[in-house]
Design a protein around this motif. Structure first.
Motif, PDB file in Angstrom:
ATOM      1  N   LEU A   1       7.971 -19.326  10.576  1.00 33.73           N
ATOM      2  CA  LEU A   1       7.242 -20.553  10.245  1.00 33.73           C
ATOM      3  C   LEU A   1       8.081 -21.786  10.584  1.00 33.73           C
ATOM      4  CD1 LEU A   1       4.651 -21.685   8.980  1.00 33.73           C
ATOM      5  CD2 LEU A   1       5.789 -21.602   6.780  1.00 33.73           C
ATOM      6  N   THR A   2       9.379 -21.728  10.298  1.00 33.32           N
ATOM      7  CA  THR A   2      10.274 -22.839  10.619  1.00 33.32           C
ATOM      8  C   THR A   2      10.370 -23.021  12.133  1.00 33.32           C
ATOM      9  OG1 THR A   2      11.554 -22.382   8.624  1.00 33.32           O
ATOM     10  CG2 THR A   2      12.611 -23.734  10.300  1.00 33.32           C
ATOM     11  N   ALA A   3      10.518 -21.929  12.872  1.00 36.57           N
ATOM     12  CA  ALA A   3      10.621 -22.009  14.335  1.00 36.57           C
ATOM     13  C   ALA A   3       9.330 -22.576  14.925  1.00 36.57           C
ATOM     14  CB  ALA A   3      10.928 -20.639  14.910  1.00 36.57           C
ATOM     15  N   ALA A   4       8.199 -22.177  14.365  1.00 34.63           N
ATOM     16  CA  ALA A   4       6.921 -22.684  14.881  1.00 34.63           C
ATOM     17  C   ALA A   4       6.736 -24.161  14.552  1.00 34.63           C
ATOM     18  CB  ALA A   4       5.769 -21.869  14.291  1.00 34.63           C
ATOM     19  N   THR A   5       7.217 -24.573  13.388  1.00 31.00           N
ATOM     20  CA  THR A   5       7.075 -25.971  12.990  1.00 31.00           C
ATOM     21  C   THR A   5       7.996 -26.864  13.805  1.00 31.00           C
ATOM     22  OG1 THR A   5       6.563 -25.276  10.747  1.00 31.00           O
ATOM     23  CG2 THR A   5       7.178 -27.568  11.051  1.00 31.00           C
ATOM     24  N   ILE A   6       9.253 -26.455  13.956  1.00 27.27           N
ATOM     25  CA  ILE A   6      10.229 -27.279  14.667  1.00 27.27           C
ATOM     26  C   ILE A   6      10.019 -27.163  16.166  1.00 27.27           C
ATOM     27  CG2 ILE A   6      12.686 -27.601  15.118  1.00 27.27           C
ATOM     28  CD1 ILE A   6      13.211 -26.777  12.264  1.00 27.27           C
ATOM     29  N   GLY A   7       9.791 -25.952  16.637  1.00 29.70           N
ATOM     30  CA  GLY A   7       9.538 -25.727  18.049  1.00 29.70           C
ATOM     31  C   GLY A   7      10.752 -25.840  18.942  1.00 29.70           C
ATOM     32  N   SER A   8      11.934 -25.760  18.442  1.00 24.56           N
ATOM     33  CA  SER A   8      13.118 -25.870  19.296  1.00 24.56           C
ATOM     34  C   SER A   8      13.666 -24.483  19.583  1.00 24.56           C
ATOM     35  CB  SER A   8      14.174 -26.728  18.615  1.00 24.56           C
ATOM     36  OG  SER A   8      14.848 -26.006  17.617  1.00 24.56           O
ATOM     37  N   PRO A   9      14.439 -24.342  20.694  1.00 25.28           N
ATOM     38  CA  PRO A   9      15.041 -23.050  21.026  1.00 25.28           C
ATOM     39  C   PRO A   9      16.064 -22.620  19.985  1.00 25.28           C
ATOM     40  CG  PRO A   9      15.242 -24.580  22.879  1.00 25.28           C
ATOM     41  CD  PRO A   9      14.619 -25.304  21.751  1.00 25.28           C
ATOM     42  N   VAL A  10      16.720 -23.509  19.325  1.00 24.75           N
ATOM     43  CA  VAL A  10      17.720 -23.169  18.299  1.00 24.75           C
ATOM     44  C   VAL A  10      17.011 -22.514  17.112  1.00 24.75           C
ATOM     45  CG1 VAL A  10      19.432 -24.107  16.717  1.00 24.75           C
ATOM     46  CG2 VAL A  10      19.276 -24.984  19.027  1.00 24.75           C
ATOM     47  N   ALA A  11      15.861 -23.024  16.695  1.00 22.64           N
ATOM     48  CA  ALA A  11      15.105 -22.442  15.589  1.00 22.64           C
ATOM     49  C   ALA A  11      14.609 -21.051  15.955  1.00 22.64           C
ATOM     50  CB  ALA A  11      13.940 -23.346  15.215  1.00 22.64           C
ATOM     51  N   THR A  12      14.205 -20.856  17.207  1.00 21.29           N
ATOM     52  CA  THR A  12      13.748 -19.538  17.666  1.00 21.29           C
ATOM     53  C   THR A  12      14.907 -18.552  17.659  1.00 21.29           C
ATOM     54  OG1 THR A  12      12.103 -20.650  19.048  1.00 21.29           O
ATOM     55  CG2 THR A  12      12.547 -18.338  19.529  1.00 21.29           C
ATOM     56  N   ALA A  13      16.095 -19.002  18.100  1.00 18.08           N
ATOM     57  CA  ALA A  13      17.284 -18.142  18.067  1.00 18.08           C
ATOM     58  C   ALA A  13      17.639 -17.782  16.622  1.00 18.08           C
ATOM     59  CB  ALA A  13      18.447 -18.823  18.756  1.00 18.08           C
ATOM     60  N   GLY A  14      17.479 -18.745  15.703  1.00 13.73           N
ATOM     61  CA  GLY A  14      17.741 -18.476  14.275  1.00 13.73           C
ATOM     62  C   GLY A  14      16.802 -17.413  13.737  1.00 13.73           C
ATOM     63  N   THR A  15      15.545 -17.459  14.185  1.00  9.56           N
ATOM     64  CA  THR A  15      14.585 -16.434  13.770  1.00  9.56           C
ATOM     65  C   THR A  15      15.031 -15.063  14.275  1.00  9.56           C
ATOM     66  OG1 THR A  15      12.795 -18.056  13.826  1.00  9.56           O
ATOM     67  CG2 THR A  15      12.154 -15.744  13.879  1.00  9.56           C
ATOM     68  N   GLY A  16      15.527 -15.000  15.496  1.00 10.44           N
ATOM     69  CA  GLY A  16      16.034 -13.731  16.051  1.00 10.44           C
ATOM     70  C   GLY A  16      17.200 -13.199  15.244  1.00 10.44           C
TER      71      GLY A  16
END
Length: 196
Positions: free
Chosen positions: A166-181
């Motif tokens: 949800l955070t990665a989708a809200t922020i939309g940055s590659p760093v947030a997506t990496a954090g989700t991983g």
């Protein structure tokens, strides 16, 4: 003394006459010889014979039997250490040995001793009733075969992955997506370590 008895009638019908109600006795415990007096008094001598002498004993050897009275003669048998039957006889004599009779006695091994553990005296400990949460977890555990701790880690991991997504989708940055991983990998490693 046990309830096992053998009765011998003394002077019934004639002087110095003996008559046994039974000519044989089988027992695994002590017993009583009952001398039943009749018309005249008598002096009676009792003795044990055969192998019965090794495991049994009379209270006394000589008895005075009253007319119409009953004299009890205890015969103490020690059958604790027997591993096979022991045969012998109980002999009853009267009239200074002129009249005698013999009752065949077979002593059989008694029932085996039962060792009782002292822990049997302690009250049984009952398990406490499970709570509603424990029953619910138990239903999942029974269906999936997983431990309750594994299910809790799995639930928390799913919540963490959900928050990270949800955070990665809200922020939309590659760093947030990496954090989700990273969160997903951490949850998978934790489950792997719990399942082993």
């Amino acid at each position: 003394m046990s309830g096992t008895e053998v009765t011998v009638h003394v002077n019934r019908g004639a002087a110095d006459e003996l008559e046994a109600e039974s000519d044989a006795l089988e027992t695994s415990e002590s017993f009583t010889l009952l001398l039943q007096g009749h018309e005249t008094p008598a002096h009676v001598h009792c003795r044990l014979g055969g192998d019965l002498e090794r495991i049994a004993a009379l209270g006394e050897a000589n008895y005075y039997v009253e007319p119409d009275g009953v004299t009890a003669v205890p015969v103490t048998v020690t059958a604790d250490a027997l591993d096979r039957p022991v045969d012998g006889h109980l002999e009853v004599l009267t009239g200074y040995g002129s009249e005698s009779l013999s009752v065949a006695v077979t002593v059989t091994p008694g029932p085996p001793d039962v060792d009782i553990d002292e822990s049997l005296a302690e009250p049984a400990r009952s398990e406490p009733e499970p709570t509603a949460l424990e029953r619910t977890i138990g239903q999942f555990t029974g269906a999936s075969g997983l431990e309750p701790a594994t299910l809790v880690v799995l639930a928390l991991g799913l919540v963490a992955v959900g928050v990270a997504a949800l955070t990665a989708a809200t922020i939309g940055s590659p760093v947030a997506t990496a954090g989700t991983g990273v969160v997903v990998i951490g949850v998978l490693v934790a489950l792997f370590l719990l399942v082993q």
